[in-house]
Enzyme design. Structure first.
Site, PDB file in Angstrom:
ATOM      1  N   GLY A 159       2.106   4.863  -0.635  1.00 47.67           N
ATOM      2  CA  GLY A 159       1.265   6.242  -1.044  1.00 47.67           C
ATOM      3  C   GLY A 159       2.566   7.253  -1.276  1.00 47.67           C
ATOM      4  O   GLY A 159       2.482   7.459  -2.615  1.00 47.67           O
ATOM      5  N   ARG A 160       3.480   7.561  -0.365  1.00 47.86           N
ATOM      6  CA  ARG A 160       4.318   8.463  -0.602  1.00 47.86           C
ATOM      7  C   ARG A 160       5.148   8.167  -1.778  1.00 47.86           C
ATOM      8  O   ARG A 160       5.610   9.052  -2.715  1.00 47.86           O
ATOM      9  CB  ARG A 160       5.044   8.586   0.804  1.00 47.86           C
ATOM     10  CG  ARG A 160       6.217   9.907   0.426  1.00 47.86           C
ATOM     11  CD  ARG A 160       6.990   9.741   2.034  1.00 47.86           C
ATOM     12  NE  ARG A 160       6.584   9.490   3.120  1.00 47.86           N
ATOM     13  CZ  ARG A 160       5.957  10.428   3.765  1.00 47.86           C
ATOM     14  NH1 ARG A 160       5.856  11.666   3.573  1.00 47.86           N
ATOM     15  NH2 ARG A 160       5.109  10.035   5.055  1.00 47.86           N
ATOM     16  N   TYR A 170       0.741  13.944   0.882  1.00 47.71           N
ATOM     17  CA  TYR A 170       0.306  14.546   2.017  1.00 47.71           C
ATOM     18  C   TYR A 170       0.630  16.253   1.806  1.00 47.71           C
ATOM     19  O   TYR A 170       0.944  16.873   2.999  1.00 47.71           O
ATOM     20  CB  TYR A 170       1.239  13.938   3.431  1.00 47.71           C
ATOM     21  CG  TYR A 170       0.992  12.327   3.258  1.00 47.71           C
ATOM     22  CD1 TYR A 170      -0.153  11.610   3.415  1.00 47.71           C
ATOM     23  CD2 TYR A 170       2.136  11.675   3.004  1.00 47.71           C
ATOM     24  CE1 TYR A 170      -0.288  10.561   3.439  1.00 47.71           C
ATOM     25  CE2 TYR A 170       2.115  10.112   3.031  1.00 47.71           C
ATOM     26  CZ  TYR A 170       0.766   9.706   3.151  1.00 47.71           C
ATOM     27  OH  TYR A 170       0.691   8.192   2.925  1.00 47.71           O
ATOM     28  N   CYS A 178      -0.857  33.547  10.251  1.00 46.21           N
ATOM     29  CA  CYS A 178      -0.620  34.219  11.267  1.00 46.21           C
ATOM     30  C   CYS A 178      -0.211  33.256  12.432  1.00 46.21           C
ATOM     31  O   CYS A 178      -0.821  33.265  13.806  1.00 46.21           O
ATOM     32  CB  CYS A 178      -1.904  35.141  12.126  1.00 46.21           C
ATOM     33  SG  CYS A 178      -3.252  34.266  12.073  1.00 46.21           S
ATOM     34  N   GLU A 208       0.843  -1.282   0.061  1.00 44.20           N
ATOM     35  CA  GLU A 208       0.018  -0.032  -0.143  1.00 44.20           C
ATOM     36  C   GLU A 208       0.862   1.190   0.114  1.00 44.20           C
ATOM     37  O   GLU A 208       0.742   2.084   1.047  1.00 44.20           O
ATOM     38  CB  GLU A 208      -0.883  -0.024   1.109  1.00 44.20           C
ATOM     39  CG  GLU A 208      -1.756  -1.036   1.352  1.00 44.20           C
ATOM     40  CD  GLU A 208      -2.685  -0.945   2.730  1.00 44.20           C
ATOM     41  OE1 GLU A 208      -2.242  -0.579   3.733  1.00 44.20           O
ATOM     42  OE2 GLU A 208      -3.830  -1.716   2.734  1.00 44.20           O
TER      43      GLU A 208
HETATM   44  N1  LLP Z   1      -1.465   1.895   4.569  1.00 40.21           N
HETATM   45  C1  LLP Z   1      -1.875   2.640   5.724  1.00 40.21           C
HETATM   46  C2  LLP Z   1      -2.916   1.528   6.494  1.00 40.21           C
HETATM   47  C3  LLP Z   1      -1.611   3.740   6.153  1.00 40.21           C
HETATM   48  O1  LLP Z   1      -2.029   4.361   7.170  1.00 40.21           O
HETATM   49  C4  LLP Z   1      -0.743   4.488   5.282  1.00 40.21           C
HETATM   50  C5  LLP Z   1      -0.452   5.850   5.739  1.00 40.21           C
HETATM   51  C6  LLP Z   1      -0.207   4.087   4.050  1.00 40.21           C
HETATM   52  C7  LLP Z   1      -0.443   2.788   3.623  1.00 40.21           C
HETATM   53  C8  LLP Z   1       0.687   4.778   3.117  1.00 40.21           C
HETATM   54  O2  LLP Z   1       1.899   4.911   3.792  1.00 40.21           O
HETATM   55  P1  LLP Z   1       3.027   5.517   2.747  1.00 40.21           P
HETATM   56  O3  LLP Z   1       3.429   4.655   1.847  1.00 40.21           O
HETATM   57  O4  LLP Z   1       2.501   6.906   2.015  1.00 40.21           O
HETATM   58  O5  LLP Z   1       4.168   6.083   3.692  1.00 40.21           O
HETATM   59  N2  LLP Z   1       0.820  12.899   6.660  1.00 40.21           N
HETATM   60  C9  LLP Z   1       2.164  11.907   7.091  1.00 40.21           C
HETATM   61  C10 LLP Z   1       1.887  10.622   6.555  1.00 40.21           C
HETATM   62  C11 LLP Z   1       0.941   9.826   7.223  1.00 40.21           C
HETATM   63  C12 LLP Z   1       0.798   8.497   6.698  1.00 40.21           C
HETATM   64  C13 LLP Z   1      -0.487   7.889   7.111  1.00 40.21           C
HETATM   65  N3  LLP Z   1      -0.811   6.365   6.755  1.00 40.21           N
HETATM   66  C14 LLP Z   1       3.097  12.794   6.335  1.00 40.21           C
HETATM   67  O6  LLP Z   1       2.851  13.811   5.893  1.00 40.21           O
HETATM   68  O7  LLP Z   1       4.427  12.177   6.486  1.00 40.21           O
END
Ligand code: LLP
Length: 428
Positions: A285-286, A381, A352, A283
């Site tokens: 994302g980043r 994000y 601000c 999964e």
């Molecule tokens: N799967 C689940 C169940 C998750 O909760 C998340 C991210 C991902 C996959 C994806 O994770 P990634 O591959 O993107 O690392 N807002 C924060 C990051 C929060 C991530 C939340 N869950 C930031 O800006 O660093």
């Protein structure tokens, strides 16, 4: 710089586009996303994993970037999605993803979320026995059966910001390994839920591969116990979390090949020993969208006090990561990208609050009002966590593909700020 970010004639480019021209044409602040880069990232990660094992499924972690055009890009590459809300379900389906390629995650689902999963036939990652019973009842009401996984809490420490480490024993997510078998036993005994998977996610922006390998070991252990109680596993979902090198000079980010090289042998050995052949789901994302996007903003003014501030038109209303997690994002003076870095600036937004700093103490060329600052690696994000704080309409997002550039979200207007507001009758 990543290969799609270049400099020509002193101006920063993304793909085949001059960022300064984009800022002039569409206005600032402006998010600019390279569709080509997302495709390239997806292909690279997918290739690295399938080189080891064909039964891989990539579920895009939809929270990273929620624009429909991004969903469509990934859907066209064959991605499914990790969805956390009814909104993410709607976007994924609108982008053409099939319900069976989604996994409905989350530790706090509403009755409406559960009903939606039942109605659409979306698999659910169940986070507690309480939720399991609610889901079974919801499915029973419709005379259906829902395929589920449980989210396992693997109690693994990961090197990342504490707010985004999700697999710690103390985090709110998942069921502890010690209680997981009972949860599956209960699911086996219920009529309208069918346990077919295991789900886990240890955290985000992880720049080491060992925690992922350890996670897979834990899940293989669980899979063995599950086989023994008669669960027929069709997938093991290891979540996302692979980090990207925001600090290009110093971050040692694992490549997808290194990531796959660390997890796949553990996974393959494990399933072979168990005599099972589940799909492996990830999964990310980043990693898919993070470096695809830059945030362009214009310098409103420059002030030298005890240090020098470049006051730009984007703040934590549009990119909250530096404020929220002390995150580092590289900044480039887009219209002076070749000029020597001569002075230390803090790049500060229009909000601000003292914490409204996009980049702290960075050596940059001499800046003046009107200059364009590009904040790199803003695709994950970034817009997704934006707000209208200080009653600021959100900015536009542009998508690039080859030589094409077009809006994928228009700039909000003042009317958008009030669109959902309702006048209480006594104020009419
Ligand atoms: N799967 C689940 C169940 C998750 O909760 C998340 C991210 C991902 C996959 C994806 O994770 P990634 O591959 O993107 O690392 N807002 C924060 C990051 C929060 C991530 C939340 N869950 C930031 O800006 O660093």
């Amino acid at each position: 710089l990543p290969s799609h970010i270049t400099v020509r004639d002193g101006r920063l480019r993304i793909g085949e586009h001059d960022t300064v021209s984009l800022a002039e044409r569409f206005g600032t602040p402006l998010y600019v996303t390279s569709e080509d880069r997302i495709r390239e990232n997806f292909g690279r990660l997918s290739g690295a994993l399938t080189a080891h094992y064909p039964k891989i499924r990539i579920l895009y972690a939809a929270k990273a970037n929620g624009n429909l055009a991004v969903f469509k890009t990934l859907a066209s590459m064959g991605a499914g999605a990790d969805v956390f809300s009814a909104g993410e379900v709607a976007l994924a389906l609108a982008a053409g993803m099939r319900p069976e390629s989604l996994l409905f995650n989350g530790s706090s689902k509403t009755p409406a979320d559960l009903a939606l999963a039942v109605e659409k036939g979306i698999r659910v990652s169940v986070d507690s026995p309480d939720e399991l019973r609610q889901l079974d009842a919801a499915a029973g009401k419709e005379g259906r059966t829902v395929d589920i996984a449980f989210r396992v809490n693997p109690a693994i420490e990961v090197p990342t910001h504490p707010k985004i480490a999700t697999g710690l024993a103390t985090s709110k997510f998942g069921i502890p390994a010690g209680a997981i078998l009972d949860a599956y036993r209960e699911a086996l005994a219920l009529e309208h839920v069918n346990p077919v998977g295991i789900h886990c996610h240890i955290g985000s922006q992880i720049l080491a591969v060992e925690p992922f390998a350890r996670e897979v070991e834990v899940l293989i252990d669980v899979a063995g116990d599950l086989r023994d109680i008669g669960v027929d596993l069709s997938f093991i979902d290891i979540g996302g979390g692979l980090g990207i090198p925001y600090r290009r000079e110093t971050d040692q980010a694992p490549t997808p090949e290194e990531y796959a090289g660390a997890i796949m042998p553990v996974f393959l050995r494990g399933i072979k020993d168990l005599g099972i052949e589940p799909e492996l789901w990830v999964e990310p994302g980043r990693w898919l969208v993070g470096d695809s996007t830059i945030l362009l903003s214009r310098v409103n003014s420059v002030k030298t006090a005890h240090k020098t501030f470049a006051n730009v038109d984007a703040g934590f209303n549009l990119l909250v990561r530096p404020t929220m997690y002390d995150s580092y994002h590289e900044v480039v003076a887009a219209n002076k990208a070749d000029a020597p870095a001569v002075r230390e600036y803090s790049v500060t937004g229009p909000i601000c609050e003292t914490g409204d700093i996009l980049a702290k103490d960075r050596m940059l060329p001499e800046l003046a009002a009107g200059d364009i600052i590009a904040v790199l690696d803003a695709g994950a994000y970034g817009f997704a966590m934006s707000s209208q704080y200080n009653s600021r309409p959100r900015c536009a997002e542009v998508l690039l593909a080859g030589k094409e550039a077009a809006l994928m979200r228009r700039t909000e207007t003042i009317d958008d700020l009030t669109a959902a507001m309702v006048t209480p009758p006594w104020q009419e």
